[in-house]
Design a protein around this motif. Structure first.
Motif, PDB file in Angstrom:
ATOM      1  N   ASP A  72       0.834  -1.201   0.000  1.00 60.98           N
ATOM      2  CA  ASP A  72       0.000   0.000   0.000  1.00 60.98           C
ATOM      3  C   ASP A  72       0.868   1.252   0.000  1.00 60.98           C
ATOM      4  O   ASP A  72       0.621   2.191  -0.759  1.00 60.98           O
ATOM      5  CB  ASP A  72      -0.935  -0.019   1.214  1.00 60.98           C
ATOM      6  CG  ASP A  72      -1.873   1.162   1.241  1.00 60.98           C
ATOM      7  OD1 ASP A  72      -2.489   1.479   0.208  1.00 60.98           O
ATOM      8  OD2 ASP A  72      -1.995   1.794   2.317  1.00 60.98           O
ATOM      9  N   CYS A  73       1.895   1.262   0.849  1.00 60.99           N
ATOM     10  CA  CYS A  73       2.822   2.412   0.888  1.00 60.99           C
ATOM     11  C   CYS A  73       3.485   2.619  -0.470  1.00 60.99           C
ATOM     12  O   CYS A  73       3.595   3.751  -0.955  1.00 60.99           O
ATOM     13  CB  CYS A  73       3.901   2.199   1.945  1.00 60.99           C
ATOM     14  SG  CYS A  73       3.316   2.344   3.629  1.00 60.99           S
ATOM     15  N   LEU A  74       3.918   1.539  -1.086  1.00 62.27           N
ATOM     16  CA  LEU A  74       4.594   1.635  -2.380  1.00 62.27           C
ATOM     17  C   LEU A  74       3.653   2.131  -3.474  1.00 62.27           C
ATOM     18  O   LEU A  74       4.069   2.894  -4.354  1.00 62.27           O
ATOM     19  CB  LEU A  74       5.213   0.286  -2.749  1.00 62.27           C
ATOM     20  CG  LEU A  74       6.402  -0.128  -1.878  1.00 62.27           C
ATOM     21  CD1 LEU A  74       6.764  -1.594  -2.119  1.00 62.27           C
ATOM     22  CD2 LEU A  74       7.600   0.775  -2.137  1.00 62.27           C
ATOM     23  N   VAL A  75       2.393   1.732  -3.423  1.00 59.97           N
ATOM     24  CA  VAL A  75       1.414   2.255  -4.393  1.00 59.97           C
ATOM     25  C   VAL A  75       1.275   3.756  -4.196  1.00 59.97           C
ATOM     26  O   VAL A  75       1.278   4.526  -5.162  1.00 59.97           O
ATOM     27  CB  VAL A  75       0.050   1.538  -4.264  1.00 59.97           C
ATOM     28  CG1 VAL A  75      -1.047   2.293  -5.022  1.00 59.97           C
ATOM     29  CG2 VAL A  75       0.147   0.108  -4.767  1.00 59.97           C
ATOM     30  N   ARG A  76       1.166   4.193  -2.949  1.00 59.10           N
ATOM     31  CA  ARG A  76       1.034   5.626  -2.673  1.00 59.10           C
ATOM     32  C   ARG A  76       2.268   6.412  -3.117  1.00 59.10           C
ATOM     33  O   ARG A  76       2.169   7.575  -3.495  1.00 59.10           O
ATOM     34  CB  ARG A  76       0.763   5.857  -1.193  1.00 59.10           C
ATOM     35  CG  ARG A  76      -0.609   5.378  -0.761  1.00 59.10           C
ATOM     36  CD  ARG A  76      -0.771   5.442   0.747  1.00 59.10           C
ATOM     37  NE  ARG A  76      -1.923   4.727   1.185  1.00 59.10           N
ATOM     38  CZ  ARG A  76      -3.100   5.293   1.437  1.00 59.10           C
ATOM     39  NH1 ARG A  76      -3.256   6.577   1.275  1.00 59.10           N
ATOM     40  NH2 ARG A  76      -4.111   4.564   1.842  1.00 59.10           N
ATOM     41  N   LEU A  77       3.430   5.753  -3.068  1.00 60.19           N
ATOM     42  CA  LEU A  77       4.675   6.380  -3.522  1.00 60.19           C
ATOM     43  C   LEU A  77       4.877   6.237  -5.041  1.00 60.19           C
ATOM     44  O   LEU A  77       5.892   6.687  -5.573  1.00 60.19           O
ATOM     45  CB  LEU A  77       5.872   5.768  -2.787  1.00 60.19           C
ATOM     46  CG  LEU A  77       5.953   6.075  -1.299  1.00 60.19           C
ATOM     47  CD1 LEU A  77       7.038   5.217  -0.638  1.00 60.19           C
ATOM     48  CD2 LEU A  77       6.237   7.555  -1.078  1.00 60.19           C
ATOM     49  N   ARG A  78       3.938   5.576  -5.687  1.00 55.11           N
ATOM     50  CA  ARG A  78       3.979   5.335  -7.140  1.00 55.11           C
ATOM     51  C   ARG A  78       5.143   4.450  -7.560  1.00 55.11           C
ATOM     52  O   ARG A  78       5.688   4.597  -8.646  1.00 55.11           O
ATOM     53  CB  ARG A  78       3.969   6.653  -7.906  1.00 55.11           C
ATOM     54  CG  ARG A  78       2.715   7.442  -7.637  1.00 55.11           C
ATOM     55  CD  ARG A  78       2.675   8.733  -8.354  1.00 55.11           C
ATOM     56  NE  ARG A  78       1.446   9.420  -7.976  1.00 55.11           N
ATOM     57  CZ  ARG A  78       1.029  10.507  -8.531  1.00 55.11           C
ATOM     58  NH1 ARG A  78       1.706  11.068  -9.504  1.00 55.11           N
ATOM     59  NH2 ARG A  78      -0.090  11.067  -8.131  1.00 55.11           N
ATOM     60  N   LYS A  79       5.502   3.553  -6.692  1.00 54.67           N
ATOM     61  CA  LYS A  79       6.533   2.545  -6.979  1.00 54.67           C
ATOM     62  C   LYS A  79       5.792   1.252  -7.317  1.00 54.67           C
ATOM     63  O   LYS A  79       5.757   0.299  -6.532  1.00 54.67           O
ATOM     64  CB  LYS A  79       7.454   2.340  -5.773  1.00 54.67           C
ATOM     65  CG  LYS A  79       8.094   3.594  -5.241  1.00 54.67           C
ATOM     66  CD  LYS A  79       9.226   4.018  -6.126  1.00 54.67           C
ATOM     67  CE  LYS A  79       9.959   5.200  -5.497  1.00 54.67           C
ATOM     68  NZ  LYS A  79      10.981   5.717  -6.360  1.00 54.67           N
ATOM     69  N   TYR A  80       5.163   1.243  -8.476  1.00 52.75           N
ATOM     70  CA  TYR A  80       4.192   0.203  -8.805  1.00 52.75           C
ATOM     71  C   TYR A  80       4.793  -1.189  -8.970  1.00 52.75           C
ATOM     72  O   TYR A  80       4.203  -2.174  -8.516  1.00 52.75           O
ATOM     73  CB  TYR A  80       3.399   0.611 -10.038  1.00 52.75           C
ATOM     74  CG  TYR A  80       2.665   1.915  -9.842  1.00 52.75           C
ATOM     75  CD1 TYR A  80       1.683   2.044  -8.864  1.00 52.75           C
ATOM     76  CD2 TYR A  80       2.981   3.031 -10.608  1.00 52.75           C
ATOM     77  CE1 TYR A  80       1.016   3.241  -8.671  1.00 52.75           C
ATOM     78  CE2 TYR A  80       2.310   4.235 -10.420  1.00 52.75           C
ATOM     79  CZ  TYR A  80       1.341   4.335  -9.445  1.00 52.75           C
ATOM     80  OH  TYR A  80       0.686   5.522  -9.251  1.00 52.75           O
ATOM     81  N   ASP A  81       5.954  -1.301  -9.622  1.00 49.59           N
ATOM     82  CA  ASP A  81       6.572  -2.624  -9.774  1.00 49.59           C
ATOM     83  C   ASP A  81       6.925  -3.217  -8.408  1.00 49.59           C
ATOM     84  O   ASP A  81       6.646  -4.387  -8.146  1.00 49.59           O
ATOM     85  CB  ASP A  81       7.829  -2.534 -10.651  1.00 49.59           C
ATOM     86  CG  ASP A  81       7.496  -2.310 -12.120  1.00 49.59           C
ATOM     87  OD1 ASP A  81       6.560  -2.966 -12.623  1.00 49.59           O
ATOM     88  OD2 ASP A  81       8.162  -1.463 -12.755  1.00 49.59           O
ATOM     89  N   ALA A  82       7.525  -2.400  -7.555  1.00 48.96           N
ATOM     90  CA  ALA A  82       7.876  -2.869  -6.207  1.00 48.96           C
ATOM     91  C   ALA A  82       6.620  -3.195  -5.408  1.00 48.96           C
ATOM     92  O   ALA A  82       6.595  -4.160  -4.629  1.00 48.96           O
ATOM     93  CB  ALA A  82       8.714  -1.815  -5.486  1.00 48.96           C
ATOM     94  N   ALA A  83       5.570  -2.412  -5.603  1.00 51.91           N
ATOM     95  CA  ALA A  83       4.305  -2.671  -4.905  1.00 51.91           C
ATOM     96  C   ALA A  83       3.744  -4.031  -5.298  1.00 51.91           C
ATOM     97  O   ALA A  83       3.291  -4.794  -4.433  1.00 51.91           O
ATOM     98  CB  ALA A  83       3.293  -1.573  -5.219  1.00 51.91           C
ATOM     99  N   LEU A  84       3.784  -4.335  -6.585  1.00 52.49           N
ATOM    100  CA  LEU A  84       3.271  -5.635  -7.031  1.00 52.49           C
ATOM    101  C   LEU A  84       4.070  -6.780  -6.435  1.00 52.49           C
ATOM    102  O   LEU A  84       3.500  -7.813  -6.072  1.00 52.49           O
ATOM    103  CB  LEU A  84       3.274  -5.712  -8.560  1.00 52.49           C
ATOM    104  CG  LEU A  84       2.223  -4.860  -9.257  1.00 52.49           C
ATOM    105  CD1 LEU A  84       2.396  -4.921 -10.769  1.00 52.49           C
ATOM    106  CD2 LEU A  84       0.818  -5.292  -8.856  1.00 52.49           C
ATOM    107  N   GLN A  85       5.377  -6.600  -6.295  1.00 55.28           N
ATOM    108  CA  GLN A  85       6.205  -7.643  -5.664  1.00 55.28           C
ATOM    109  C   GLN A  85       5.794  -7.843  -4.208  1.00 55.28           C
ATOM    110  O   GLN A  85       5.643  -8.972  -3.754  1.00 55.28           O
ATOM    111  CB  GLN A  85       7.684  -7.278  -5.747  1.00 55.28           C
ATOM    112  CG  GLN A  85       8.276  -7.437  -7.126  1.00 55.28           C
ATOM    113  CD  GLN A  85       9.741  -7.052  -7.164  1.00 55.28           C
ATOM    114  OE1 GLN A  85      10.212  -6.269  -6.344  1.00 55.28           O
ATOM    115  NE2 GLN A  85      10.466  -7.610  -8.121  1.00 55.28           N
ATOM    116  N   ALA A  86       5.638  -6.742  -3.484  1.00 55.67           N
ATOM    117  CA  ALA A  86       5.252  -6.842  -2.070  1.00 55.67           C
ATOM    118  C   ALA A  86       3.859  -7.443  -1.928  1.00 55.67           C
ATOM    119  O   ALA A  86       3.632  -8.321  -1.088  1.00 55.67           O
ATOM    120  CB  ALA A  86       5.307  -5.468  -1.409  1.00 55.67           C
ATOM    121  N   LEU A  87       2.940  -6.989  -2.751  1.00 54.12           N
ATOM    122  CA  LEU A  87       1.552  -7.456  -2.659  1.00 54.12           C
ATOM    123  C   LEU A  87       1.407  -8.918  -3.078  1.00 54.12           C
ATOM    124  O   LEU A  87       0.479  -9.601  -2.627  1.00 54.12           O
ATOM    125  CB  LEU A  87       0.638  -6.562  -3.489  1.00 54.12           C
ATOM    126  CG  LEU A  87       0.484  -5.135  -2.956  1.00 54.12           C
ATOM    127  CD1 LEU A  87      -0.161  -4.233  -3.999  1.00 54.12           C
ATOM    128  CD2 LEU A  87      -0.302  -5.122  -1.660  1.00 54.12           C
TER     129      LEU A  87
END
Length: 167
Positions: free
Chosen positions: A13-28
């Protein structure tokens, strides 16, 4: 474990808010497929222009939690791209009725209404979104002040009133 799922979901969620979408998908991807996780994945996928994956995750989130605000916004954006604006508007109206304090669906609905020439209706929803945003700021300031000044009783009288306005 549930704790691990929550950590990965929160980090995503934090990464999505930071617009770090590739990293967000990895975390999610390391979190269980809860509605909020699926909605965040859909947001990241939409931002990365992975529309089929975004649709699948938004639909899966809505299947688990009908009228999920964030998933519905993503699905409405996809439908709008496909020329299904009226379906998007109908879907967003349902969410706004069920969750009237959620800003993203209110704002998306206002945008779609304006895009289809329904400016007066759009203004109604934009005005409501502005009122909610203002109330949230007020509530947040009062809450912060209450935490700092736990013995200041006047603040404690304002918090419940502000909370009622937000509900």
């Amino acid at each position: 474990s549930a704790a691990s799922d929550e950590v990965h979901a929160g980090w995503g969620d934090c990464l999505v808010r930071l617009r770090k979408y590739d990293a967000a998908l990895q975390a999610l991807s390391r979190a269980r497929d809860w509605p909020d996780v699926l909605a965040r994945r859909a947001q990241a996928e939409f931002a990365l222009r992975q529309f089929a994956a975004a649709r699948a995750d938004a639909v899966a989130a809505i299947a688990q939690k009908p009228l999920h605000p964030d998933a519905t916004v993503v699905l409405a954006q996809i439908e709008e791209r496909e020329g299904l604006t009226d379906a998007s508007i109908d879907r967003l109206r349902q969410v706004v009725k069920a969750a009237p304090m959620e800003l993203p669906p209110l704002l998306r609905l206002a945008d779609l209404l304006a895009a289809t020439g329904r400016v007066d209706e759009s203004l109604t929803f934009r005005t409501r979104a502005g009122e909610i945003a203002e109330l949230r700021v007020t509530f947040s300031k009062l809450h912060q002040a209450a935490v700092r000044y736990l013995t200041y009783s006047v603040l404690w009288l304002h918090l419940p009133y502000s909370s009622l306005l937000l509900s």
